[in-house]
Scaffold this motif. Sequence first.
Motif, PDB file in Angstrom:
ATOM      1  N   PRO A 168      37.146  46.294  35.147  1.00 34.46           N
ATOM      2  CA  PRO A 168      36.675  45.024  34.573  1.00 34.46           C
ATOM      3  C   PRO A 168      37.522  43.831  35.000  1.00 34.46           C
ATOM      4  O   PRO A 168      37.003  42.731  35.173  1.00 34.46           O
ATOM      5  N   GLU A 169      38.837  44.053  35.187  1.00 33.03           N
ATOM      6  CA  GLU A 169      39.704  42.930  35.560  1.00 33.03           C
ATOM      7  C   GLU A 169      39.389  42.391  36.954  1.00 33.03           C
ATOM      8  O   GLU A 169      39.693  41.232  37.263  1.00 33.03           O
ATOM      9  N   TYR A 170      38.768  43.227  37.797  1.00 31.99           N
ATOM     10  CA  TYR A 170      38.361  42.775  39.127  1.00 31.99           C
ATOM     11  C   TYR A 170      36.874  42.431  39.181  1.00 31.99           C
ATOM     12  O   TYR A 170      36.406  41.848  40.160  1.00 31.99           O
ATOM     13  N   GLY A 171      36.140  42.867  38.172  1.00 32.44           N
ATOM     14  CA  GLY A 171      34.693  42.650  38.174  1.00 32.44           C
ATOM     15  C   GLY A 171      33.961  43.547  39.150  1.00 32.44           C
ATOM     16  O   GLY A 171      32.832  43.273  39.545  1.00 32.44           O
ATOM     17  N   ARG A 172      34.595  44.658  39.526  1.00 24.04           N
ATOM     18  CA  ARG A 172      34.010  45.579  40.505  1.00 24.04           C
ATOM     19  C   ARG A 172      34.777  46.893  40.435  1.00 24.04           C
ATOM     20  O   ARG A 172      35.688  47.051  39.623  1.00 24.04           O
ATOM     21  N   SER A 173      34.413  47.805  41.300  1.00 25.61           N
ATOM     22  CA  SER A 173      35.137  49.069  41.355  1.00 25.61           C
ATOM     23  C   SER A 173      36.324  48.956  42.307  1.00 25.61           C
ATOM     24  O   SER A 173      36.348  48.096  43.197  1.00 25.61           O
ATOM     25  N   ALA A 174      37.311  49.812  42.107  1.00 21.70           N
ATOM     26  CA  ALA A 174      38.487  49.850  42.979  1.00 21.70           C
ATOM     27  C   ALA A 174      38.878  51.307  43.198  1.00 21.70           C
ATOM     28  O   ALA A 174      38.669  52.165  42.327  1.00 21.70           O
ATOM     29  N   LEU A 175      39.456  51.585  44.357  1.00 21.04           N
ATOM     30  CA  LEU A 175      39.823  52.951  44.703  1.00 21.04           C
ATOM     31  C   LEU A 175      40.941  53.478  43.807  1.00 21.04           C
ATOM     32  O   LEU A 175      41.833  52.738  43.402  1.00 21.04           O
ATOM     33  N   VAL A 176      40.870  54.771  43.533  1.00 18.65           N
ATOM     34  CA  VAL A 176      41.926  55.441  42.780  1.00 18.65           C
ATOM     35  C   VAL A 176      42.846  56.158  43.751  1.00 18.65           C
ATOM     36  O   VAL A 176      42.544  56.311  44.931  1.00 18.65           O
ATOM     37  N   THR A 177      43.983  56.613  43.251  1.00 12.64           N
ATOM     38  CA  THR A 177      44.938  57.323  44.092  1.00 12.64           C
ATOM     39  C   THR A 177      44.403  58.696  44.489  1.00 12.64           C
ATOM     40  O   THR A 177      43.460  59.219  43.883  1.00 12.64           O
ATOM     41  N   ALA A 178      45.047  59.281  45.488  1.00 11.48           N
ATOM     42  CA  ALA A 178      44.671  60.633  45.896  1.00 11.48           C
ATOM     43  C   ALA A 178      44.848  61.620  44.742  1.00 11.48           C
ATOM     44  O   ALA A 178      44.026  62.520  44.547  1.00 11.48           O
ATOM     45  N   GLY A 179      45.908  61.442  43.965  1.00 12.26           N
ATOM     46  CA  GLY A 179      46.136  62.321  42.831  1.00 12.26           C
ATOM     47  C   GLY A 179      45.039  62.215  41.786  1.00 12.26           C
ATOM     48  O   GLY A 179      44.602  63.231  41.225  1.00 12.26           O
ATOM     49  N   ALA A 180      44.600  60.984  41.511  1.00 11.78           N
ATOM     50  CA  ALA A 180      43.522  60.789  40.534  1.00 11.78           C
ATOM     51  C   ALA A 180      42.218  61.401  41.040  1.00 11.78           C
ATOM     52  O   ALA A 180      41.441  61.965  40.259  1.00 11.78           O
ATOM     53  N   LEU A 181      41.959  61.299  42.333  1.00 15.27           N
ATOM     54  CA  LEU A 181      40.742  61.898  42.886  1.00 15.27           C
ATOM     55  C   LEU A 181      40.831  63.426  42.847  1.00 15.27           C
ATOM     56  O   LEU A 181      39.832  64.107  42.572  1.00 15.27           O
ATOM     57  N   MET A 182      42.011  63.968  43.097  1.00 15.41           N
ATOM     58  CA  MET A 182      42.189  65.412  42.988  1.00 15.41           C
ATOM     59  C   MET A 182      41.868  65.897  41.579  1.00 15.41           C
ATOM     60  O   MET A 182      41.245  66.955  41.385  1.00 15.41           O
TER      61      MET A 182
END
Length: 281
Positions: A168-182
């Motif tokens: 929400p702070e960017y008003g869009r999506s943002a990539l997560v870390t490799a660890g979060a995706l794992m």
Amino acid sequence: MTGARTRFGVVIIAEHATRKEWIGRCRRAEALGFDVIAVPDHLNLLSPIPTAVLAAEATERPAIGTYVLNASFHRPAMLTRDVTTLTGLLGDRFELGLGTGYVETEFAAAGLPFAPATRVARLAGLVRTVDGLPARPPLLIGGHGDRVLRLAARHADVAGFTGARHRPEYGRSALVTAGALMERVAYLRAAAGERAARLELNVLSKATVLTRDRRAGVEGLRRYAPDLTTEELLEVPTLYVGTPAQIAEQVRADGERFGFTYVTVMDSAMDAFGKVIERLR
């Protein structure tokens, strides 16, 4: 799908294109070795159904997919008609991709609620509709959150990982870390239980940059993940930065680490990633 041959897909994006231009882009993707040509579903772009048909007409080898249809834009009865038509016209080349949609301004323009619960409920309804079709095409469900991944775990043939969450702070999506995706991959596998071994795992790459200076190259992609460090950006499997050989090794490593056997890129990266495919075949 351990040991499976990695598939490569490209999402062809166009606000405007003549028939000749669209056919040319599809044939270029086929010539570069892509296994799947996919069409997106956004209000500012060409309509996905006719462009999917034209992509199939223009090519011979690649599968044709939707990556992905926004569930809120399609009523169950209308989706049944479209999927049945595409399956009939394209045969086993057609692959259906569904998602919740993520561009809030598009929902406002369409007069639709953007609430997460509503979007997931619409997706679940379409998945039930597709499950009831007498000739169901392979189904990809793409997303990041728990509810969407549970749907994929129970119903999909392909689980698509965006590697991004709404910020929400960017008003869009943002990539997560490799660890979060794992962690997301682990969540899906746990939810899938015995189905996990049969699921094909897909990852969507936001950008491919060919360069000998990986650190400098990834800095130009910071807009995709403003709060990640340079080291974290270099590690995520959703950005490809380096020489073709380095990126090919990253794709192999990500396949081993995350289980991805299906990689999708945007068509802005089509030619660059084609050099990577050459090294992976």
